[in-house]
Design a protein around this motif. Structure first.
Motif, PDB file in Angstrom:
ATOM      1  N   PHE A   1      10.758 -14.343 -24.213  1.00 20.72           N
ATOM      2  CA  PHE A   1      10.029 -14.815 -25.396  1.00 20.72           C
ATOM      3  C   PHE A   1      10.947 -15.435 -26.440  1.00 20.72           C
ATOM      4  CE2 PHE A   1       7.249 -11.399 -23.753  1.00 20.72           C
ATOM      5  CZ  PHE A   1       6.152 -12.183 -23.460  1.00 20.72           C
ATOM      6  N   ALA A   2      12.233 -15.495 -26.151  1.00 18.15           N
ATOM      7  CA  ALA A   2      13.182 -16.045 -27.121  1.00 18.15           C
ATOM      8  C   ALA A   2      13.054 -17.566 -27.158  1.00 18.15           C
ATOM      9  CB  ALA A   2      14.592 -15.653 -26.737  1.00 18.15           C
ATOM     10  N   PRO A   3      13.284 -18.168 -28.321  1.00 21.22           N
ATOM     11  CA  PRO A   3      13.186 -19.630 -28.402  1.00 21.22           C
ATOM     12  C   PRO A   3      14.310 -20.292 -27.600  1.00 21.22           C
ATOM     13  CG  PRO A   3      13.998 -18.733 -30.472  1.00 21.22           C
ATOM     14  CD  PRO A   3      13.639 -17.574 -29.597  1.00 21.22           C
ATOM     15  N   PRO A   4      14.020 -21.503 -26.980  1.00 21.58           N
ATOM     16  CA  PRO A   4      15.057 -22.175 -26.191  1.00 21.58           C
ATOM     17  C   PRO A   4      16.184 -22.678 -27.090  1.00 21.58           C
ATOM     18  CG  PRO A   4      13.104 -23.539 -26.350  1.00 21.58           C
ATOM     19  CD  PRO A   4      12.774 -22.234 -26.995  1.00 21.58           C
ATOM     20  N   GLY A   5      17.388 -22.715 -26.550  1.00 25.17           N
ATOM     21  CA  GLY A   5      18.536 -23.185 -27.301  1.00 25.17           C
ATOM     22  C   GLY A   5      19.663 -23.517 -26.346  1.00 25.17           C
ATOM     23  N   LEU A   6      20.698 -24.136 -26.857  1.00 24.76           N
ATOM     24  CA  LEU A   6      21.829 -24.561 -26.043  1.00 24.76           C
ATOM     25  C   LEU A   6      22.567 -23.352 -25.477  1.00 24.76           C
ATOM     26  CD1 LEU A   6      23.637 -26.824 -24.994  1.00 24.76           C
ATOM     27  CD2 LEU A   6      24.961 -26.618 -27.110  1.00 24.76           C
ATOM     28  N   ARG A   7      22.756 -22.363 -26.285  1.00 24.36           N
ATOM     29  CA  ARG A   7      23.487 -21.187 -25.846  1.00 24.36           C
ATOM     30  C   ARG A   7      22.774 -20.500 -24.683  1.00 24.36           C
ATOM     31  NH1 ARG A   7      25.293 -16.223 -29.737  1.00 24.36           N
ATOM     32  NH2 ARG A   7      26.562 -15.176 -28.213  1.00 24.36           N
ATOM     33  N   ARG A   8      21.461 -20.368 -24.773  1.00 21.40           N
ATOM     34  CA  ARG A   8      20.690 -19.723 -23.705  1.00 21.40           C
ATOM     35  C   ARG A   8      20.709 -20.590 -22.450  1.00 21.40           C
ATOM     36  NH1 ARG A   8      15.342 -17.897 -24.456  1.00 21.40           N
ATOM     37  NH2 ARG A   8      16.043 -16.272 -23.084  1.00 21.40           N
ATOM     38  N   THR A   9      20.629 -21.912 -22.628  1.00 23.50           N
ATOM     39  CA  THR A   9      20.639 -22.805 -21.467  1.00 23.50           C
ATOM     40  C   THR A   9      21.974 -22.725 -20.750  1.00 23.50           C
ATOM     41  OG1 THR A   9      19.150 -24.293 -22.647  1.00 23.50           O
ATOM     42  CG2 THR A   9      20.274 -25.197 -20.734  1.00 23.50           C
ATOM     43  N   LEU A  10      23.083 -22.704 -21.498  1.00 27.04           N
ATOM     44  CA  LEU A  10      24.401 -22.599 -20.885  1.00 27.04           C
ATOM     45  C   LEU A  10      24.574 -21.247 -20.188  1.00 27.04           C
ATOM     46  CD1 LEU A  10      26.667 -24.261 -23.594  1.00 27.04           C
ATOM     47  CD2 LEU A  10      25.923 -25.214 -21.415  1.00 27.04           C
ATOM     48  N   HIS A  11      23.977 -20.219 -20.721  1.00 29.68           N
ATOM     49  CA  HIS A  11      24.076 -18.895 -20.120  1.00 29.68           C
ATOM     50  C   HIS A  11      23.367 -18.848 -18.757  1.00 29.68           C
ATOM     51  CE1 HIS A  11      24.431 -14.605 -19.796  1.00 29.68           C
ATOM     52  NE2 HIS A  11      23.113 -14.449 -19.687  1.00 29.68           N
ATOM     53  N   ARG A  12      22.304 -19.633 -18.608  1.00 34.39           N
ATOM     54  CA  ARG A  12      21.529 -19.617 -17.363  1.00 34.39           C
ATOM     55  C   ARG A  12      22.096 -20.550 -16.286  1.00 34.39           C
ATOM     56  NH1 ARG A  12      15.251 -19.326 -19.113  1.00 34.39           N
ATOM     57  NH2 ARG A  12      15.385 -17.226 -19.941  1.00 34.39           N
ATOM     58  N   VAL A  13      23.086 -21.356 -16.588  1.00 30.68           N
ATOM     59  CA  VAL A  13      23.668 -22.260 -15.592  1.00 30.68           C
ATOM     60  C   VAL A  13      24.367 -21.421 -14.544  1.00 30.68           C
ATOM     61  CG1 VAL A  13      25.392 -24.064 -15.222  1.00 30.68           C
ATOM     62  CG2 VAL A  13      23.948 -24.132 -17.240  1.00 30.68           C
ATOM     63  N   PRO A  14      24.107 -21.700 -13.250  1.00 30.66           N
ATOM     64  CA  PRO A  14      24.741 -20.908 -12.198  1.00 30.66           C
ATOM     65  C   PRO A  14      26.259 -21.122 -12.187  1.00 30.66           C
ATOM     66  CG  PRO A  14      23.144 -22.471 -11.271  1.00 30.66           C
ATOM     67  CD  PRO A  14      23.155 -22.650 -12.741  1.00 30.66           C
ATOM     68  N   PRO A  15      27.020 -20.143 -11.747  1.00 27.29           N
ATOM     69  CA  PRO A  15      28.486 -20.249 -11.745  1.00 27.29           C
ATOM     70  C   PRO A  15      28.998 -21.378 -10.853  1.00 27.29           C
ATOM     71  CG  PRO A  15      27.808 -17.969 -11.363  1.00 27.29           C
ATOM     72  CD  PRO A  15      26.569 -18.800 -11.378  1.00 27.29           C
ATOM     73  N   ASN A  16      28.293 -21.692  -9.780  1.00 30.29           N
ATOM     74  CA  ASN A  16      28.725 -22.789  -8.902  1.00 30.29           C
ATOM     75  C   ASN A  16      28.686 -24.127  -9.636  1.00 30.29           C
ATOM     76  OD1 ASN A  16      28.909 -20.880  -6.919  1.00 30.29           O
ATOM     77  ND2 ASN A  16      26.960 -21.411  -5.948  1.00 30.29           N
ATOM     78  N   ALA A  17      27.750 -24.309 -10.528  1.00 35.90           N
ATOM     79  CA  ALA A  17      27.638 -25.563 -11.272  1.00 35.90           C
ATOM     80  C   ALA A  17      28.803 -25.728 -12.237  1.00 35.90           C
ATOM     81  CB  ALA A  17      26.313 -25.610 -12.018  1.00 35.90           C
ATOM     82  N   TRP A  18      29.323 -24.601 -12.788  1.00 39.36           N
ATOM     83  CA  TRP A  18      30.467 -24.692 -13.700  1.00 39.36           C
ATOM     84  C   TRP A  18      31.707 -25.203 -12.975  1.00 39.36           C
ATOM     85  CZ3 TRP A  18      29.869 -24.942 -18.613  1.00 39.36           C
ATOM     86  CH2 TRP A  18      28.792 -24.309 -19.208  1.00 39.36           C
TER      87      TRP A  18
END
Length: 183
Positions: free
Chosen positions: A8-25
């Protein structure tokens, strides 16, 4: 049972970066290297184009200066009128509308008429056609067909004769046809 993600948290850059899979990094450094190489290659290409443009401008200036010197150095010669007329007549003869003329004559020529010669005269916009036909009806029909062709303005039978030496006794004739100025 599957995991259900309720967020229920509002979307943001920090949350989006947190959800990026480690392989993509792991692809981020490769993407940065690729972007850097493309940008540096583009800058080099732009520099090369600028250098080519400068060289082209310099060569155009040098060419213009050389042509200016040549124009000044070349003496003006008068061409005799007879020579100019002869050259103009040759050019006019070379600029005959051969293809259109040939196609118009060929389209009007039946199988019963044999073409022997085509003699164009560029000064008069006319052509003299020498041909043979089996009969006078074929000859007159051919003249009439040439008169119906849009390419020609006037068509006239100039002369005709029967060839007595040939056992078939064909009629040899000449036609003067004047083509229109702008076919």
């Amino acid at each position: 049972m599957r995991k259900v993600r309720i967020d229920f948290a509002p979307p943001g850059l920090r949350r989006t970066l947190h959800r990026v899979p480690p392989n993509a990094w792991a692809l981020v450094p490769a993407a940065l290297v690729l972007v850097f190489s493309v940008v540096s290659g583009g800058l080099k290409y732009r520099d090369q184009l600028d250098a080519i443009a400068r060289l082209r401008a310099q060569s155009q200036v040098q060419t213009a200066q050389a042509q200016g010197q040549q124009r000044q150095a070349a003496p003006v010669r008068a061409v005799p009128e007879a020579q100019a007329n002869a050259v103009n007549a040759a050019v006019q003869q070379l600029n005959l509308p051969w293809r259109g003329l040939h196609d118009a004559i060929q389209a009007a020529t039946p199988a019963s008429v044999a073409l022997l010669a085509l003699e164009p005269d560029a000064k008069k916009n006319s052509v003299r056609i020498t041909a043979e036909a089996k009969s006078s009806d074929d000859m007159l029909g051919y003249v009439a067909r040439l008169q119906d062709v849009d390419w020609f303005g006037t068509v006239a039978l100039v002369r005709h004769e029967i060839n007595d030496q040939d056992p078939n006794r064909p009629i040899r004739f000449q036609i003067d046809a004047q083509w229109k100025a702008a076919p």
